[in-house]
Scaffold this active site. Structure first.
Site, PDB file in Angstrom:
ATOM      1  N   SER A 188       0.821  -1.210   0.000  1.00 15.49           N
ATOM      2  CA  SER A 188       0.000   0.000   0.000  1.00 15.49           C
ATOM      3  C   SER A 188       0.849   1.253   0.000  1.00 15.49           C
ATOM      4  O   SER A 188       0.358   2.330  -0.312  1.00 15.49           O
ATOM      5  CB  SER A 188      -0.914   0.009   1.224  1.00 15.49           C
ATOM      6  OG  SER A 188      -0.124   0.077   2.383  1.00 15.49           O
ATOM      7  N   CYS A 189       2.136   1.148   0.363  1.00 16.33           N
ATOM      8  CA  CYS A 189       2.919   2.378   0.565  1.00 16.33           C
ATOM      9  C   CYS A 189       3.863   2.725  -0.575  1.00 16.33           C
ATOM     10  O   CYS A 189       3.773   3.819  -1.122  1.00 16.33           O
ATOM     11  CB  CYS A 189       3.704   2.290   1.867  1.00 16.33           C
ATOM     12  SG  CYS A 189       2.648   2.360   3.298  1.00 16.33           S
ATOM     13  N   PHE A 190       4.771   1.813  -0.929  1.00 14.96           N
ATOM     14  CA  PHE A 190       5.787   2.198  -1.923  1.00 14.96           C
ATOM     15  C   PHE A 190       5.135   2.666  -3.236  1.00 14.96           C
ATOM     16  O   PHE A 190       5.452   3.760  -3.712  1.00 14.96           O
ATOM     17  CB  PHE A 190       6.753   1.035  -2.201  1.00 14.96           C
ATOM     18  CG  PHE A 190       7.813   0.815  -1.141  1.00 14.96           C
ATOM     19  CD1 PHE A 190       7.811   1.532   0.047  1.00 14.96           C
ATOM     20  CD2 PHE A 190       8.825  -0.111  -1.342  1.00 14.96           C
ATOM     21  CE1 PHE A 190       8.780   1.330   1.014  1.00 14.96           C
ATOM     22  CE2 PHE A 190       9.804  -0.326  -0.384  1.00 14.96           C
ATOM     23  CZ  PHE A 190       9.776   0.396   0.791  1.00 14.96           C
ATOM     24  N   LYS A 223       2.120   3.760  -3.931  1.00 18.68           N
ATOM     25  CA  LYS A 223       1.282   4.951  -3.764  1.00 18.68           C
ATOM     26  C   LYS A 223       2.146   6.181  -3.464  1.00 18.68           C
ATOM     27  O   LYS A 223       1.923   7.256  -4.021  1.00 18.68           O
ATOM     28  CB  LYS A 223       0.312   4.679  -2.610  1.00 18.68           C
ATOM     29  CG  LYS A 223      -0.530   5.842  -2.181  1.00 18.68           C
ATOM     30  CD  LYS A 223      -1.541   5.391  -1.131  1.00 18.68           C
ATOM     31  CE  LYS A 223      -2.325   6.546  -0.563  1.00 18.68           C
ATOM     32  NZ  LYS A 223      -1.613   7.361   0.387  1.00 18.68           N
ATOM     33  N   ASP A 224       3.135   6.015  -2.599  1.00 17.62           N
ATOM     34  CA  ASP A 224       3.940   7.174  -2.201  1.00 17.62           C
ATOM     35  C   ASP A 224       4.864   7.629  -3.331  1.00 17.62           C
ATOM     36  O   ASP A 224       5.062   8.828  -3.528  1.00 17.62           O
ATOM     37  CB  ASP A 224       4.752   6.859  -0.935  1.00 17.62           C
ATOM     38  CG  ASP A 224       3.843   6.698   0.287  1.00 17.62           C
ATOM     39  OD1 ASP A 224       2.634   6.958   0.160  1.00 17.62           O
ATOM     40  OD2 ASP A 224       4.349   6.315   1.354  1.00 17.62           O
TER      41      ASP A 224
END
Ligand code: UDX
Length: 430
Positions: free
Chosen positions: A267-269, A271-272
């Site tokens: 969910s993070c890499f 999206k960020d």
């Protein structure tokens, strides 16, 4: 200390339970009444190792949950742990955090004394000061910087190890503009700062917002760089893992996040990296390195499929996909590399049978049309090829089970399986 947290998602619930564990009185606010009653009855609303024990110990006692904002007035500091979902163009949608900030501001209108509002969600630099602070001011009728203060405290928890990451952080970042905000954050984290040797970074609000993006963009790029190098290694018959081990000994490089293979998901890499690239373009800056990191990452599943097709035409053949979650230890399939792998196999008319110890139900929602096996052994039995997508221990332990394959072609995207006689083995970068 009395602490409030708005949002009972993956970050909000974890930090609420962890703050209660270090001795604070914590109120967790969420719109979802089922989550609220789970927490109050001592049950964890999400799966995260160690979390159930903490909520069992403190839920309904030092940790309470509610759908009502009024409880924030009895607390000194509020953390905003709300989702900032990605839009089509990669930029973040701040409408949820803006709505919560407005309700918070209206609630704080009736509070006497200082209150610190801290952004925990990952937001683009200037969001806290230029978007959220004005909302707080107009909803509360109070100027920010006098009684109401804003701050930013980014979160670096990993899924699957979030509780231990909270308890043993590499660093804690306080982005503040006023002493009141700085002191409140120092007080909340004092139990951790005193008992661990964590570094405390005191910085500005925009710097704190950027540190989170820089952290994830750097790590994602590090993996893409070792994947780029790994792909060159593969072309020359060089083992990228031996290369990575040696370069990791250079402390300017470091040994972690050098496992080459199918690349990054979660969910993070993704999206960020997308959000900070979009933010860069807003300012007319072309983020060339980050574009390349994304391009390398997008290409890895295609390279895995390319290796497969060198050995076998998969049309109407049974192909095992081993591992569906974006990494081991979680049932999260968001941006999992398994998704493009399955899509690529479908385009080539393969008969897909997938296995994952915990993520099968989630993937079934995405791909109801493929088959799912109950064990890795059942997945590989009679298969013409097996693709290793996630390095779960149950998959890494496969050995004699490969002897039951129709043709023992094993393409490993994570260096989980040992090369051995009797199987046709291809590593993605070795
Ligand atoms: C990440 C950050 O690590 C965390 O600090 C942040 O707050 C949230 O995002 P998470 O998404 O839980 O955490 O997973 P992480 O363990 O960082 O792995 C991310 C992806 O990179 C996974 O798909 C993993 O398989 C991949 N990866 C990681 C590699 O391909 N090689 C590596 O060497 C390391």
């Amino acid at each position: 200390m009395r602490v409030s947290i708005i949002g009972s998602g993956y970050v909000g619930t974890t930090i609420a339970a962890c703050f209660a564990e270090v001795g604070h009185e914590v109120v967790n606010i969420d719109v979802d009444s089922e989550i609220v009653s789970a927490i109050n009855s001592g049950e964890a609303p999400i799966h995260e190792p160690g979390l159930a024990e903490l909520i069992d110990r403190h839920g309904g006692d030092r940790l309470t949950a509610t759908t009502e904002y009024d409880a924030v007035r009895d607390t000194a500091i509020t953390f905003l742990a709300l989702p900032t979902p990605a839009r089509e163009d990669g930029s973040i949608d701040t409408s949820i955090i803006e709505g919560a900030t407005e309700t918070l501001g209206e609630t704080l209108a009736a509070k006497d004394g200082d209150h610190v509002v801290t952004t925990k969600s990952t937001v683009i630099p200037t969001t806290t000061s230029e978007t959220l602070a004005p909302i707080l001011e107009s909803a509360s009728g109070k100027p920010v910087g006098e009684e109401i203060h804003v701050a930013m405290n980014p979160e670096f928890l990993r899924e699957g190890t979030a509780v231990s990451d909270f308890q043993n952080p590499d660093k804690i970042v306080f982005g503040t503009e006023t002493d009141a905000a700085k002191h409140a954050l120092a007080a909340v984290f004092e139990p951790l700062i005193e008992t661990t040797d964590t570094a405390v970074v005191n910085t500005g609000i925009e710097e704190a917002e950027m540190i989170k993006y820089a952290n994830n963009a750097f790590l994602a790029s590090k993996v893409s760089l070792i994947n780029d190098i790994g792909n060159i290694c593969k072309e020359y018959g060089v083992d990228a893992y031996e290369v990575a081990e040696a370069i990791g000994l250079d402390d300017r490089i470091g040994a972690r996040f050098l496992r080459s293979g199918l690349g990054w998901g979660g969910s993070c890499f993704p999206k960020d990296v997308a959000a900070i690239k979009s933010a860069a373009r807003e300012k007319s800056y072309e983020p060339l390195m980050l574009d390349a990191a994304t391009a390398v990452n997008d290409r890895q599943p295609q390279r895995l499929l390319g290796l497969l097709h060198k050995h076998i035409d998969v049309a109407n053949k049974r192909v095992a996909v081993l591992g569906l979650s974006f990494k081991p230890g979680t049932d999260d399939i968001r941006n999992s590399r398994a998704i493009p792998v399955i899509e690529g196999l479908q385009q080539r008319d393969a008969d897909i049978v997938a296995f994952d110890p915990v993520a099968t139900d989630n993937m079934r929602d995405e791909f109801p049309e493929i088959s799912y096996a109950d064990s890795p052994a059942a997945a590989v039995a009679d298969a013409s090829a097996a693709l290793v997508v996630t390095e779960w221990p149950a998959i890494a332990e496969l050995d004699s089970e490969f002897d039951t394959m129709a043709t023992p072609v094993v393409i490993d995207g994570r260096r989980a399986i040992d090369r051995r006689d009797g199987i046709v083995y291809e590593g993605l970068t070795w």
